[in-house]
Design a protein around this motif. Structure first.
Motif, short mmCIF file in Angstrom:
data_model
loop_
_atom_site.label_atom_id
_atom_site.label_comp_id
_atom_site.label_asym_id
_atom_site.label_seq_id
_atom_site.Cartn_x
_atom_site.Cartn_y
_atom_site.Cartn_z
N LYS A 49 -14.96 33.82 -15.35
CA LYS A 49 -15.85 33.39 -16.43
C LYS A 49 -17.15 32.81 -15.86
CE LYS A 49 -12.30 32.35 -19.90
NZ LYS A 49 -11.56 31.26 -20.61
N LYS A 50 -17.02 32.03 -14.78
CA LYS A 50 -18.22 31.43 -14.16
C LYS A 50 -19.21 32.50 -13.71
CE LYS A 50 -15.74 27.42 -12.28
NZ LYS A 50 -15.21 26.83 -11.01
N SER A 51 -18.71 33.65 -13.32
CA SER A 51 -19.56 34.74 -12.83
C SER A 51 -19.96 35.72 -13.93
CB SER A 51 -18.85 35.48 -11.69
OG SER A 51 -18.62 34.62 -10.60
N GLY A 52 -19.56 35.43 -15.16
CA GLY A 52 -19.95 36.29 -16.27
C GLY A 52 -19.29 37.66 -16.26
N ILE A 53 -18.09 37.76 -15.68
CA ILE A 53 -17.36 39.03 -15.65
C ILE A 53 -16.65 39.22 -16.99
CG2 ILE A 53 -15.61 40.38 -14.45
CD1 ILE A 53 -17.98 39.70 -12.68
N ASP A 54 -16.73 40.42 -17.55
CA ASP A 54 -16.03 40.76 -18.79
C ASP A 54 -14.52 40.60 -18.56
OD1 ASP A 54 -15.13 41.80 -21.18
OD2 ASP A 54 -15.63 43.88 -20.71
N LEU A 55 -13.92 39.69 -19.30
CA LEU A 55 -12.53 39.29 -19.06
C LEU A 55 -11.66 39.74 -20.23
CD1 LEU A 55 -10.98 37.71 -16.86
CD2 LEU A 55 -11.34 35.65 -18.22
N ARG A 56 -10.57 40.43 -19.91
CA ARG A 56 -9.62 40.88 -20.93
C ARG A 56 -8.21 40.47 -20.49
NH1 ARG A 56 -12.00 47.00 -22.13
NH2 ARG A 56 -14.19 46.33 -22.36
N HIS A 57 -7.30 40.46 -21.44
CA HIS A 57 -5.95 39.99 -21.14
C HIS A 57 -4.90 41.04 -21.49
CE1 HIS A 57 -7.86 35.82 -21.69
NE2 HIS A 57 -7.67 36.03 -20.40
N ALA A 58 -3.85 41.05 -20.70
CA ALA A 58 -2.67 41.87 -20.94
C ALA A 58 -1.47 41.11 -20.38
CB ALA A 58 -2.81 43.24 -20.27
N PRO A 59 -0.27 41.36 -20.88
CA PRO A 59 0.90 40.62 -20.36
C PRO A 59 1.11 40.81 -18.86
CG PRO A 59 1.44 41.69 -22.43
CD PRO A 59 0.08 42.20 -22.03
N LEU A 60 1.00 42.05 -18.37
CA LEU A 60 1.15 42.36 -16.93
C LEU A 60 2.38 41.69 -16.34
CD1 LEU A 60 -2.61 41.93 -15.91
CD2 LEU A 60 -1.43 44.05 -16.48
N MET A 61 3.51 41.93 -16.99
CA MET A 61 4.74 41.22 -16.63
C MET A 61 5.69 42.01 -15.72
SD MET A 61 4.34 38.29 -17.92
CE MET A 61 5.97 37.59 -17.75
N GLY A 62 5.32 43.22 -15.34
CA GLY A 62 6.19 43.93 -14.41
C GLY A 62 6.48 45.35 -14.84
N LEU A 63 7.46 45.96 -14.17
CA LEU A 63 7.73 47.39 -14.34
C LEU A 63 8.17 47.77 -15.75
CD1 LEU A 63 9.59 48.15 -10.98
CD2 LEU A 63 7.19 48.51 -11.51
N TYR A 64 8.78 46.86 -16.47
CA TYR A 64 9.31 47.19 -17.79
C TYR A 64 8.42 46.68 -18.92
CZ TYR A 64 13.33 48.04 -14.83
OH TYR A 64 14.15 48.50 -13.84
N ASP A 65 7.18 46.45 -18.60
CA ASP A 65 6.22 45.87 -19.56
C ASP A 65 5.55 46.99 -20.37
OD1 ASP A 65 4.36 44.40 -20.93
OD2 ASP A 65 3.20 43.81 -19.18
N LEU A 66 6.24 47.48 -21.39
CA LEU A 66 5.72 48.58 -22.20
C LEU A 66 4.51 48.16 -23.01
CD1 LEU A 66 9.06 50.18 -23.48
CD2 LEU A 66 7.59 50.95 -21.62
N SER A 67 4.43 46.87 -23.37
CA SER A 67 3.29 46.42 -24.17
C SER A 67 1.98 46.55 -23.38
CB SER A 67 3.50 44.98 -24.64
OG SER A 67 3.67 44.11 -23.54
N SER A 68 2.02 46.26 -22.07
CA SER A 68 0.82 46.41 -21.27
C SER A 68 0.44 47.88 -21.11
CB SER A 68 1.02 45.79 -19.88
OG SER A 68 1.04 44.38 -19.96
N VAL A 69 1.44 48.75 -20.95
CA VAL A 69 1.17 50.18 -20.86
C VAL A 69 0.48 50.67 -22.12
CG1 VAL A 69 2.22 52.47 -20.72
CG2 VAL A 69 3.08 50.62 -19.27
N THR A 70 0.99 50.26 -23.28
CA THR A 70 0.42 50.68 -24.56
C THR A 70 -0.99 50.15 -24.73
OG1 THR A 70 2.65 50.67 -25.52
CG2 THR A 70 0.79 50.69 -27.05
N LEU A 71 -1.19 48.86 -24.40
CA LEU A 71 -2.51 48.24 -24.55
C LEU A 71 -3.54 48.92 -23.66
CD1 LEU A 71 -3.20 44.42 -24.68
CD2 LEU A 71 -4.57 45.88 -23.22
N LEU A 72 -3.17 49.13 -22.40
CA LEU A 72 -4.12 49.76 -21.46
C LEU A 72 -4.41 51.21 -21.84
CD1 LEU A 72 -2.83 48.30 -18.06
CD2 LEU A 72 -4.96 47.73 -19.21
N ALA A 73 -3.38 51.93 -22.29
CA ALA A 73 -3.59 53.32 -22.70
C ALA A 73 -4.58 53.39 -23.85
CB ALA A 73 -2.27 53.96 -23.09
N LYS A 74 -4.46 52.49 -24.79
CA LYS A 74 -5.38 52.45 -25.94
C LYS A 74 -6.81 52.21 -25.46
CE LYS A 74 -6.26 49.90 -30.22
NZ LYS A 74 -5.80 48.76 -31.08
#
Length: 360
Positions: A49-74
């Motif tokens: 944030k201090k460097s003004g980088i566009d910041l987004r969030h995802a769970p990124l919880m590991g190999l079985y994290d289908l929600s992150s796969v779906t979010l990133l694919a979208k």
């Protein structure tokens, strides 16, 4: 210019996170459109944030994290052609490759930096991941060799053309080398994460063999409070607590380095690459470091550094005394380190290579 997306799933700050921040800051300055996905960890997010980088969030919880796969694919479906996604952990590489497949965006390229010196995983899933990554960056030849040790040469899932060995650098404009301070005690400095594998306990034991020397040890960095307390108790039991300044987190580590006379980095584990090592080089300071990692790829024993076996407090104390007692030696080694960084490890060298990786 291009579109660059970094995935960083850490919830603590260290060398890997600094690497990502430096790359993002530089390419954003070069007019690339840059964004970073994190796990919404404040200690990580605040720096971006201090460097003004566009910041987004995802769970990124590991190999079985289908929600992150779906979010990133979208999100991938909306990205420009030829976008580059840069990952730094195996599990993140798997999530990104699945998201690329789900989004049907074969044009999105995946780059994977391997930051540590450890063997690759040898199973069907790992082989699929390694084979489908477009470019593998290894931060040292040691990291590359260690990774490939999982297979016979003919069985490696990595295509030879996908491998790039690229030593790290720091996004730092090298300033004129400052002479060391003439007055006051000799200052030896450790900086980095305070954790058992970094060898700070050995450094305290080595200091115990140098009681009575006109020196100070600066310990710069943070760690688990219980572990830091154990280090302080160790210093007390060795009778050297009064010789140590516990600096904690500092805003500008380079300023501290220029105020010191030399660095001490007695790591116990094999460092894939040590950003702290080259920070001393960039500021024209010699260092004492362990000889068990990739340090020998960019430091020469007796030239820019003194190298000792990890865990050997006696050898470490002898190296400390060698630099404490010899100002001319410190200056000569510092000059060599300064020029070695400028010629081989500067950000200009690193960024040209990284830009070519992204364009390839």
């Amino acid at each position: 210019m291009g579109r660059l997306i970094h995935i960083i799933s850490s919830n603590s700050w260290g060398g890997k996170e600094r690497y990502v921040l430096d790359v993002c800051r530089y390419f954003q300055k070069q007019s690339w459109r840059v964004c970073v996905y994190t796990r919404d960890a404040r200690v990580v997010d605040d720096e971006f944030k201090k460097s003004g980088i566009d910041l987004r969030h995802a769970p990124l919880m590991g190999l079985y994290d289908l929600s992150s796969v779906t979010l990133l694919a979208k999100d991938f479906r909306k990205e420009a052609r030829g976008s580059v996604v840069h990952v730094h952990r195996f599990r993140d590489a798997f999530i990104v490759l699945c998201a690329r497949k789900l989004s049907r965006r074969k044009d999105i390229r995946v780059v994977y930096t391997h930051h540590t010196a450890k063997s690759g995983y040898d199973n069907l899933l790992a082989r699929w991941v390694y084979r489908n990554v477009d470019k593998h960056i290894f931060v040292s030849h040691l990291a590359n060799k260690s990774f490939l040790s999982a297979w016979d040469k003919s069985e490696s899932p990595l295509r030879q053309e996908s491998i790039k060995v690229l030593h790290n650098s720091i996004y730092y404009r090298q300033v004129e080398m400052e002479p060391e301070q003439e007055s006051g005690p000799i200052i030896a400095m450790y900086h980095g994460r305070l954790s058992p594998e970094k060898g700070v306990e050995v450094l305290i034991d080595a200091l115990g063999l140098l009681k009575g020397q006109r020196m100070r040890l600066w310990i710069v960095g943070t760690g688990d409070p219980d572990y830091v307390d154990s280090l302080k108790r160790r210093a007390m039991s060795q009778g050297v607590f009064e010789m140590i300044d516990w600096k904690g987190h500092v805003k500008d580590v380079h300023e501290c380095i220029r105020m010191s006379h030399f660095g001490v980095l007695p790591s116990l584990w094999e460092e894939g690459f040590g950003l702290a090592n080259i920070e001393y080089m960039a500021n024209g300071r010699p260092q004492i470091c362990s000889n068990n990692g990739a340090q020998s790829e960019y430091l020469t024993d007796g030239e820019e550094a003194l190298m000792v076996s990890p865990g050997d407090a006696v050898a470490l104390s002898e190296a400390l005394k060698s630099l404490l007692d010899n100002q001319e030696k410190r200056r000569d080694m510092g000059v060599k380190a300064y020029h070695k960084f400028a010629s081989d490890l500067s950000w200009d060298v690193f960024s040209r290579e990284m830009q070519q990786v992204y364009k390839d």
